[in-house]
Enzyme design. Structure first.
Site, PDB file in Angstrom:
ATOM      1  N   HIS A  43     -57.403  69.850 -39.745  1.00 56.67           N
ATOM      2  CA  HIS A  43     -58.143  69.193 -38.672  1.00 56.67           C
ATOM      3  C   HIS A  43     -58.424  67.734 -39.026  1.00 56.67           C
ATOM      4  O   HIS A  43     -58.300  66.840 -38.180  1.00 56.67           O
ATOM      5  CB  HIS A  43     -59.482  69.905 -38.426  1.00 56.67           C
ATOM      6  CG  HIS A  43     -59.326  71.353 -38.072  1.00 56.67           C
ATOM      7  ND1 HIS A  43     -60.400  72.214 -38.001  1.00 56.67           N
ATOM      8  CD2 HIS A  43     -58.242  72.093 -37.770  1.00 56.67           C
ATOM      9  CE1 HIS A  43     -59.980  73.419 -37.673  1.00 56.67           C
ATOM     10  NE2 HIS A  43     -58.675  73.374 -37.534  1.00 56.67           N
ATOM     11  N   CYS A  74     -40.363  63.063 -31.103  1.00 56.42           N
ATOM     12  CA  CYS A  74     -41.762  62.775 -31.442  1.00 56.42           C
ATOM     13  C   CYS A  74     -42.041  63.297 -32.840  1.00 56.42           C
ATOM     14  O   CYS A  74     -41.698  64.430 -33.163  1.00 56.42           O
ATOM     15  CB  CYS A  74     -42.675  63.456 -30.428  1.00 56.42           C
ATOM     16  SG  CYS A  74     -44.417  63.362 -30.834  1.00 56.42           S
TER      17      CYS A  74
END
Length: 745
Positions: free
Chosen positions: A364, A677
């Site tokens: 995270h 990407c």
């Protein structure tokens, strides 16, 4: 523990305190300690070994062994009984040392006369600083009272070492936290920066490890524990009605805070002569030592809870550990054991960089750091222990190295590198509004990745033509409860407005694997990266996916909308996800809400299987975005979070480029728009080769757009494609050497 041993421990610690208070150099103090301990314990030998570097212990003081061995006898971590104590962080107590596994005879010390051996680690907060040893001629095991007494002395020696009480000549007696230190780490977000350390949890320094009045110290501890219990109860009251997992953690906190065993062990340490804070730290060190030996996830979590609770108690006793934000340096580089996404967002763009002891490249915190474009290193072992607030630190998050307290030559090299990068950024600014047009006339569209509202100003400053990937999971990760549809709709609307008409590709919720929502029950999987994640979660638990799609449709408010689904592995998943979008549109139509004027729905190609999907998939999907990070790790079967293998395989490997070329050809057959990407899109050489393979849209972090455009405008893609083809024909494993040679001409 009997009162007699408690009294003897207090007497010994009192004598140690007096010895420490007297004048003298560090070596003299160490010598006094060994003499006092040997006399008090009735042993012929007492020796102190300290680390001179991470892997080498040095005999720094002794009573009973030959004096000429001091600072001459050294051993590697794990070598001999002393090295064994240091490596395991555990006591070795034996009546027959030569017969013990791993015994190593040091002839220069004259220790052959001593049979019994007791060695205890000198530890502070789980970090082993050295080993304290007593030996005697009599073949006997030391009693539990004697072991405990020596552990208490070792605790005091650790505190005094931390305070610099033993500074002297030689590497092992250098002042702590003053030597330059280099840390190898994993790259979470690339970049080069230099600044001063800001500790997320400043270390608590115990300045008074020994106390005279046990009753007064017990009272101090009791008062602090009661304040701790009240604080935990308040946290529980505040969390009432919240998610079950958070409540379980707080319940574990309350269990430990009310544990009589925890309190009794600290009271025993106080009775032996330690101050209240030293007793807490002794228990915390023991918890951290046990933590390093435990593999069971549940037990590790519980020991983490105990460690955190001990740290809170230390802060209550000392008043330390809560540095004022006003004290933060102008160029802060955050150093922490670990940090959550919400806490990192609180610091925001003030940070110049982040270094974590734990974490992963897909954690995270890494997601937030990438969104904030902050250089991030993870898995920098022991840096939070070694660093102090205000230390100079240089981060090379391109190479995965942190230089703590660098010498002047390293600092100068970093300043030069940063100056060169700043000059390059000025050059890139001059081409910001120009197209990424190669010398052959081919134009490549460069887009940026984003995940926060704060990223959108980079659309203009970087020259990006749009947002090729907007990560929607950040708004879910930084909260303690599920966001409401109205909140998401308002946020997405602000993002579209800030884009000022430029295309924004919203990726639906990509959770699972290493991105677990704090309010969602985690699933224990043997290999999360290949498990229940992204669109698999969305299709199995469609409520959240439907809510998010409805929020996106409402946010468009009759304007254009672009959405893509992550981690599509087969055609059926695409059809099911597309059906959810159709349901959301129909629901909004029935409710009378305006539908998007134009709608593009695409898929991310992140698994090799999707490249071999039926032609029908390529005809139905409105666009495909290659998710390079995941596709590369699955193609090479190399975990991108595993430092042993993740750098082993090159993006410019012939087989991988051939696979990319196959995807380009399949999309060309059906006229399906294709983009790439990922990290490689922002690396100029890799981006150039991807463009030569036929990819005409690249999406990357904003800071990479300038360097990529600069190189593209100087290159001829047709010539480069020929170079790649020739390298393939020669049977080369990677085209990188040939490409680099071509660009140097």
């Amino acid at each position: 523990m009997p009162d007699r041993s408690e009294s003897e421990s207090r007497k010994l610690l009192g004598r140690l305190r007096d010895a420490m208070a007297s004048s003298g150099a560090g070596q003299e103090r160490l010598d006094r300690i060994t003499t006092l301990v040997a006399e008090s314990m009735g042993t012929e030998v007492c020796s102190i070994y300290l680390f001179r570097d991470r892997d080498t212990l040095e005999l720094c003081a002794t009573e009973g062994l030959r004096a000429e061995a001091v600072h001459q006898t050294r051993m590697r971590l794990g070598e001999g009984l002393v090295g064994r104590v240091a490596r395991a962080g555990r006591v070795v107590n034996t009546a027959d040392a030569p017969a013990e596994r791993g015994f190593r005879y040091m002839p220069e010390t004259g220790e052959e006369a001593y049979s019994s051996f007791l060695g205890v680690p000198i530890q502070r907060l789980g970090e082993t600083l050295g080993v304290l040893v007593v030996q005697s001629r009599e073949a006997r095991e030391f009693t539990s009272d004697e072991v405990y007494a020596l552990e208490v002395v070792a605790m005091v020696v650790a505190e005094m070492t931390e305070l610099g009480a033993f500074v002297g000549e030689g590497s092992a007696l250098e002042a702590p936290h003053q030597r330059p230190a280099t840390f190898r780490a994993s790259v979470g977000q690339e970049g080069v920066t230099m600044g001063h350390v800001w500790l997320h949890e400043p270390r608590v320094v115990v300045t008074k490890p020994i106390a005279d009045d046990p009753e007064a110290e017990r009272a101090r501890l009791s008062e602090a524990v009661e304040r701790l219990r009240v604080g935990v109860d308040r946290m529980l009251d505040g969390a009432a009605g919240g998610d079950a997992e958070h409540l379980q953690v707080l319940e574990a906190y309350r269990m430990f805070a009310n544990s009589r065993g925890w309190l009794r062990r600290m009271e025993e340490s106080i009775a032996s002569g330690l101050s209240a804070e030293a007793a807490v730290e002794k228990e915390q060190s023991a918890a951290r030592a046990r933590l390093s030996q435990v593999s069971d996830p549940y037990l590790r979590d519980r020991l983490h809870d105990l460690d955190d609770l001990s740290h809170r108690l230390l802060r209550l006793l000392t008043g330390q550990g809560q540095a004022a934000e006003s004290e933060m340096p102008a160029d802060p580089i955050l150093v922490a054991r670990n940090i959550g996404p919400a806490e990192l967002l609180d610091y925001g763009r003030r940070l110049k960089g982040v270094v974590l002891e734990e974490g992963s490249v897909g954690s995270h915190a890494a997601v937030v750091a990438r969104a904030l474009a902050i250089p991030l290193l993870v898995q920098a072992d022991r840096i939070a222990t070694e660093a102090l607030n205000g230390d100079l630190i240089a981060l090379d998050a391109d190479q995965g190295i942190a230089h703590l307290r660098p010498d002047e030559s390293v600092a100068t090299a970093f300043r030069d590198k940063m100056a060169m990068q700043a000059a390059a950024q000025e050059r890139y600014a001059s081409i910001r509004d120009k197209p990424a047009e190669a010398r052959c006339g081919t134009v490549v569209s460069l887009h940026m990745n984003a995940g926060l509202m704060a990223d959108l100003p980079s659309l203009e400053s970087s020259g990006a033509e749009g947002v090729g990937l907007f990560r929607t999971e950040l708004q879910f990760l930084i909260r303690n409860q599920m966001p409401r549809r109205s909140e998401l709709s308002a946020l997405y609307a602000r993002i579209m407005k800030a884009a000022q008409g430029k295309r924004v590709v919203f990726r639906t919720l990509d959770i699972g694997s290493d991105k677990v929502l704090p309010y969602m029950n985690s699933v224990d999987e043997p290999n999360p990266a290949l498990g229940w994640r992204a669109i698999r979660v969305g299709l199995d638990k469609p409520g959240v996916l439907r809510m998010q799609l409805q929020a996106l449709v409402r946010a468009a408010a009759g304007g254009p909308l672009t959405v893509m689904f992550p981690f599509i592995a087969q055609y059926e998943e695409w059809r099911a996800a597309r059906a959810e979008m159709d349901k959301a549109l129909e629901r909004e139509r029935i409710l009378g809400h305006p539908l998007p004027a134009s709608l593009e729905v695409g898929a991310m190609l992140e698994t090799p299987s999707l490249a071999f999907a039926s032609r029908r998939f390529f005809e139905e999907v409105e666009f495909i975005s290659i998710g390079g990070n995941d596709l590369k790790q699955f193609f090479f079967a190399a975990d991108r979070e595993n430092e042993l293998v993740r750098r082993r395989y090159d993006t410019l490997n012939v087989s991988f480029l051939s696979f990319i070329e196959q995807i380009v050809d399949r999309c060309a057959e059906t006229g399906t728009p294709l983009s790439f990407c990922g990290e490689d899109a922002g690396r100029p050489i890799e981006a150039l080769c991807l463009a030569a393979m036929g990819i005409r849209t690249l999406s990357m972090r904003p800071a990479s757009i300038g360097p990529v455009k600069h190189l593209l405008r100087r290159a001829h893609l047709g010539e480069l494609r020929e170079v790649i083809a020739e390298a393939k024909a020669r049977g080369e494993q990677s085209v990188r050497p040939a490409v680099m040679d071509h660009l140097r001409r």
